[in-house]
Design an enzyme around this catalytic site. Structure first.
Site, PDB file in Angstrom:
ATOM      1  N   LYS A   1       0.859  -1.188   0.000  1.00  0.00           N
ATOM      2  CA  LYS A   1       0.000   0.000   0.000  1.00  0.00           C
ATOM      3  C   LYS A   1       0.897   1.240   0.000  1.00  0.00           C
ATOM      4  CE  LYS A   1      -3.891   1.901   2.738  1.00  0.00           C
ATOM      5  NZ  LYS A   1      -4.758   1.631   3.908  1.00  0.00           N
TER       6      LYS A   1
ATOM      7  N   SER B   1      -9.965  -0.555   7.192  1.00  0.00           N
ATOM      8  CA  SER B   1      -9.389  -0.452   5.850  1.00  0.00           C
ATOM      9  C   SER B   1      -8.666  -1.684   5.324  1.00  0.00           C
ATOM     10  CB  SER B   1      -8.432   0.735   5.777  1.00  0.00           C
ATOM     11  OG  SER B   1      -9.173   1.913   5.615  1.00  0.00           O
TER      12      SER B   1
ATOM     13  N   SER C   1      -9.690   1.770   2.947  1.00  0.00           N
ATOM     14  CA  SER C   1      -8.772   2.449   2.057  1.00  0.00           C
ATOM     15  C   SER C   1      -7.782   1.530   1.356  1.00  0.00           C
ATOM     16  CB  SER C   1      -8.002   3.517   2.841  1.00  0.00           C
ATOM     17  OG  SER C   1      -7.232   2.909   3.870  1.00  0.00           O
TER      18      SER C   1
HETATM   19  N1  GLN Z   1     -13.018   4.175   6.347  1.00  0.00           N
HETATM   20  C1  GLN Z   1     -12.477   4.646   7.581  1.00  0.00           C
HETATM   21  C2  GLN Z   1     -12.177   6.101   7.480  1.00  0.00           C
HETATM   22  O1  GLN Z   1     -12.467   6.657   6.489  1.00  0.00           O
HETATM   23  C3  GLN Z   1     -11.271   3.856   7.951  1.00  0.00           C
HETATM   24  C4  GLN Z   1     -10.083   4.198   7.163  1.00  0.00           C
HETATM   25  C5  GLN Z   1      -8.953   3.329   7.538  1.00  0.00           C
HETATM   26  O2  GLN Z   1      -9.128   2.304   8.183  1.00  0.00           O
HETATM   27  N2  GLN Z   1      -7.762   3.747   7.162  1.00  0.00           N
HETATM   28  O3  GLN Z   1     -11.679   6.700   8.372  1.00  0.00           O
END
Ligand code: GLN
Length: 487
Positions: free
Chosen positions: A77, A176, A152
């Site tokens: 990532k 995420s 994400s």
């Molecule tokens: N979807 C969640 C957010 O927008 C989690 C994002 C993540 O886990 N990096 O904060």
């Protein structure tokens, strides 16, 4: 070869049936083909990957192989610092940034002999649930290109699903790793907070962020976690506890105590998703597991707690992107574009930081401001303790908790992009795990109209080995995780 697991690829290497060069060339081809179709890469490191593969093959010939990941291609990532290789966090503000050092996770993977194929897409600074906030554009779902891969870690999940490498490294602050794993039919684990070092991982919310693998199987995740887990003297929140052996033996499910928290099966849960998760629960029962209903009454508040604590930490972490210290700058890009320090900050951020990240900075600054600090931030910290305590209580009676990973199926590209609240609700079943600092996994458990469904397994503090064992036992009895999308 597309259908090999990491474990099988490692065995083929060990048996001399293939070479790292051959595995890497094939994986690069799939990476490039899938990137054209899905937009999953932010950087493809073809030359460096082939050189790393040749170095691994040379070690094998010399009998100095390092371990099971030696020669195995993977993707990363784009949120980890890589020495001498541009690291963007999928943000325009970091597009010009080349780190002078590598993250601990990257160093550990380098030392394992794993072959990095390149970097994969994420929501900007990992803020999102669909990989749509990326400065590189959306990553599409390999099962239906009109839908999102999740986020994400959408690039990681899509890459692992299509065999662009045998695993991917993602991060999970509120879901995420697990949500995109569910949406792409791969297995992903978010370890206990502090189990994997955050050093060199670009921070979103420092008290919640955690790195973990996405791969075909739980056993593959175990092999990767073995390499990246463990104490790091560079990182103050890194746990000192010894790392157990994660690769599970042949586990039985008889006598396993599985808790099913009723709060995770409420309103809004897609009936067909529920049916797949219920079927998984029945499988556990038929194998002798003891299923019991559990209650975690603070669950409905976890999302609100998360969307106070996470933005608060975001607002602090994002302060370093000021147009002076890092990355892009209006001052440098457009000489005379800013007349004073304040304009440099404001114009740089306005030009190079996306809307969702700006929204989080404002939310976070608001909940931390005097007058609101007690009403929001302090209250959120108090409720966080309640969420934690309920999990501690639940794990006195059960070994693992089983829930759906998401309430619905992968949604359409653009469907929620302009509705931040709908997007935040994507995390409703995953955030409590981060708020409590616990390990959680997503495991493929079936399909609805050709779209994958994931179930979530939650374990107690440092319960990774148990989660991986339970998931591996489930996967030994099911084939959902062996379905592949056609690219
Ligand atoms: N979807 C969640 C957010 O927008 C989690 C994002 C993540 O886990 N990096 O904060």
């Amino acid at each position: 070869m597309t259908y090999l697991t990491l474990e099988a690829a490692a065995a083929a290497l060990a048996a001399g049936e293939t070479t790292s060069r051959a595995l890497t060339e094939e994986a690069l081809e799939r990476f490039e083909t899938a990137h054209t179709a899905l937009n999953l890469a932010t950087l493809i490191e073809r030359e460096a990957a082939l050189a790393a593969a040749d170095a691994s093959d040379a070690r094998r010939a010399a009998g100095t192989i390092i371990g099971p990941l030696d020669g195995i291609p993977y993707t990363l990532k784009d949120i980890f610092a890589t020495e001498g290789v541009v690291t963007t966090a999928a943000s325009n503000i970091l597009k010009p940034w080349t780190p002078p050092y590598s993250a601990t996770t990257v160093k550990r993977l380098d030392a394992s002999g794993a072959v990095r194929l390149g970097k994969v897409n994420t929501d900007e600074f990992t803020m999102g649930s669909s990989t749509e906030t990326s400065a590189f554009g959306v990553t599409r779902n390999p099962w239906d290109h009109d839908r999102v891969a999740g986020g994400s870690s959408g690039g990681s999940a899509a890459a692992a699903a299509v065999g662009a490498g045998y695993f991917s490294i993602g991060t999970d602050t509120g879901g995420s790793i697990r949500q995109p794993a569910a949406y792409c039919n791969v297995t992903g684990i978010k370890p206990t907070y502090g189990r994997v070092s955050r050093w060199g991982e670009i921070a979103m919310a420092s008290s919640l962020d955690q790195t973990g693998p996405l791969a075909r199987t739980a056993r593959d995740c175990a092999l990767v976690l073995q390499v990246i887990a463990g104490h790091d003297a560079h990182e103050a929140t890194s746990l000192p506890d010894a790392v157990p052996t994660y690769l599970p033996g042949q586990a039985t499910l008889a006598g396993l105590r599985v808790g099913v928290p009723q709060e995770y099966f409420g309103e809004g849960l897609h009936p067909e998703v529920r049916a797949r998760v219920d079927a998984a629960i029945e499988l556990f029962r038929s194998q002798g597991a003891v299923i019991s209903e559990v209650t975690l009454p603070s669950t409905p508040y976890a999302l609100a707690v998360y969307y106070i604590i996470a933005p608060a930490e975001v607002s602090s972490n994002m302060a370093r992107y000021d147009g002076i210290r890092y990355g892009a700058s209006i001052e440098r890009d457009e000489p005379g574009g800013a007349h004073d320090l304040f304009e440099t900050y404001a114009k740089t951020r306005g030009a190079y930081i996306g809307e969702e990240v700006q929204r989080r900075i404002m939310l976070g600054t608001h909940v931390l401001s005097s007058g609101y600090h007690d009403a929001y931030y302090k209250k959120a910290l108090a409720v966080q303790q309640a969420v934690k305590q309920e999990f501690v209580q639940a794990f006195q009676d059960v070994d693992v908790l089983l829930t759906p990973t998401t309430a619905g199926l992968p949604f359409g590209v653009g469907e929620k992009a302009n509705d931040p609240l709908a997007m935040y609700l994507e995390d409703v079943l995953t955030v409590a795990v981060n708020v409590a600092g616990l390990p959680g996994m997503s495991v493929p458990c079936g399909f609805v109209d050709g779209l994958p469904v994931g179930m979530q397994l939650i374990g107690p503090h440092l319960g990774e080995a148990k989660l991986l064992e339970v998931a591996a036992a489930y996967q030994a009895r099911t084939e959902h995780h062996l379905s592949f999308p056609n690219i």
